[in-house]
Design a protein around this motif. Structure first.
Motif, PDB file in Angstrom:
ATOM      1  N   VAL A  36      58.049  94.855  44.494  1.00  0.00           N
ATOM      2  CA  VAL A  36      59.127  95.815  44.236  1.00  0.00           C
ATOM      3  C   VAL A  36      59.513  96.549  45.523  1.00  0.00           C
ATOM      4  O   VAL A  36      60.697  96.831  45.759  1.00  0.00           O
ATOM      5  N   SER A  76      58.827 102.350  52.131  1.00  0.00           N
ATOM      6  CA  SER A  76      59.044 101.620  50.874  1.00  0.00           C
ATOM      7  C   SER A  76      57.776 101.575  50.029  1.00  0.00           C
ATOM      8  O   SER A  76      57.829 101.741  48.801  1.00  0.00           O
ATOM      9  N   LEU A  82      61.720  94.273  47.394  1.00  0.00           N
ATOM     10  CA  LEU A  82      62.999  94.180  46.698  1.00  0.00           C
ATOM     11  C   LEU A  82      63.884  95.372  47.038  1.00  0.00           C
ATOM     12  O   LEU A  82      65.068  95.218  47.381  1.00  0.00           O
ATOM     13  N   GLY A  83      63.325  96.576  46.928  1.00  0.00           N
ATOM     14  CA  GLY A  83      64.089  97.771  47.277  1.00  0.00           C
ATOM     15  C   GLY A  83      64.487  97.795  48.736  1.00  0.00           C
ATOM     16  O   GLY A  83      65.609  98.184  49.089  1.00  0.00           O
ATOM     17  N   THR A 118      61.108  97.799  36.819  1.00  0.00           N
ATOM     18  CA  THR A 118      61.393  97.384  38.191  1.00  0.00           C
ATOM     19  C   THR A 118      62.677  97.990  38.721  1.00  0.00           C
ATOM     20  O   THR A 118      62.752  98.375  39.902  1.00  0.00           O
ATOM     21  N   ALA A 178      62.820  99.976  42.254  1.00  0.00           N
ATOM     22  CA  ALA A 178      63.597  99.385  43.340  1.00  0.00           C
ATOM     23  C   ALA A 178      64.730 100.311  43.781  1.00  0.00           C
ATOM     24  O   ALA A 178      65.044 100.405  44.977  1.00  0.00           O
ATOM     25  N   CYS A 224      57.432 103.453  46.436  1.00  0.00           N
ATOM     26  CA  CYS A 224      57.163 102.649  45.246  1.00  0.00           C
ATOM     27  C   CYS A 224      55.936 103.173  44.507  1.00  0.00           C
ATOM     28  O   CYS A 224      55.955 103.307  43.278  1.00  0.00           O
TER      29      CYS A 224
END
Length: 283
Positions: A91, A215, A94-95, A147, A151, A219
């Motif tokens: 994740v 990140s 992804l973000g 998710t 994200a 998360c």
């Protein structure tokens, strides 16, 4: 004739000798940095153990460094824990990818166009200082606890460092290089592709090094605050509610830190591979 034949040979060997000397100095510097890093880590662990053994903290519930390291090794063999870690990493990237897709073209636009930069600079400076974690409750209401929410929080926190670094990289492009490209008859798009973009890459990689750690932090924080059922933050929250969960929580935090170091090392390798040319003049 003998002297004339040897002179070119000596001059041709000088650059090679200088390059080898610089390479050797670079290896010694890296080795010294690694040694100091290892000594600093060992010193921290020893200090941690002393603090716990002699009860120097007000509350005697922090496990020692030795206990934590043993527990950390055990967690690395736990498939459930590794599944949570894998979810967080996936994740996070992804973000970060979403932030990258938004920040790079927008940063190029704002860096190239003075009018666009003037229009957007106030909005960017207004939104950039806002803490992304503060948006977790709103993101939960909009996207739920899965998710999409995590994200979105990661992308919101990573887009600003990436954006500002790309803008800075574009603004630092050598004006002489751009003028030279135009004198060769290059179009505006060609100048951007062959001059501006390569100049902005080192600043972009620096932004990536900053945002990779951000990140992971965002998360884990979103998982912890948002009540997610998957991820390292969710696992830490569950363990903190257990009667003897402090050891597991501390071990999980240590593994998260090691994960951040490894990811940062990977990005640093990319920096040395693709952007080292931009820093040769700084040494």
């Amino acid at each position: 004739m003998t002297v004339e034949q040897k002179a070119p040979e000596t001059s041709s060997q000088q650059p090679r000798t200088g390059a080898l000397t610089k390479a050797g100095a670079g290896k010694r510097t890296k080795g010294r940095t690694a040694l100091f890093g290892a000594l600093g880590t060992l010193g921290f662990l020893v200090l941690w153990e002393i603090v716990v053994v002699f009860g120097l903290l007000p509350r005697n519930n922090l496990p020692g460094a030795s206990e934590t390291l043993i527990r950390s090794v055990g967690l690395l063999a736990d498939p459930v824990f590794l599944g949570h870690v894998g979810s967080t990493v996936a994740v996070s990237f992804l973000g970060l990818g979403i932030a990258f897709v938004i920040a790079v073209p927008l940063g190029l636009l704002l860096g190239i166009s003075n009018a666009a930069f003037a229009l957007a600079s106030t909005v960017v400076e207004l939104l950039r200082p806002l803490p992304p974690i503060a948006f977790v409750p709103l993101a939960v209401l909009i996207a739920g606890q899965g998710t999409e929410m995590k994200a979105a929080i990661v992308a919101l926190g990573c887009v600003w460092p990436l954006l500002t670094n790309v803008i800075h990289g574009v603004h630092e492009t050598d004006s002489v290089a751009k003028s030279t490209g135009r004198s060769f008859g290059w179009s505006r798009s060609t100048v951007i592709r062959r001059v501006v973009w390569p100049s902005a890459v080192p600043a972009l990689i620096t932004g990536v090094r900053i945002t990779v750690s951000i990140s992971l932090i965002l998360c884990v924080g979103a998982e912890y605050i948002g009540g997610s059922t998957q991820g390292l933050g969710s696992w830490l929250l569950q363990q903190s509610m257990q009667p003897q969960g402090m050891q597991a929580v501390t071990a999980g935090v240590v593994i998260a830190g090691v994960l951040g170091v490894l990811v940062n090392a990977i990005v640093a390798g990319l920096d040395r591979r693709y952007a080292a040319w931009a820093r040769r003049g700084e040494k």
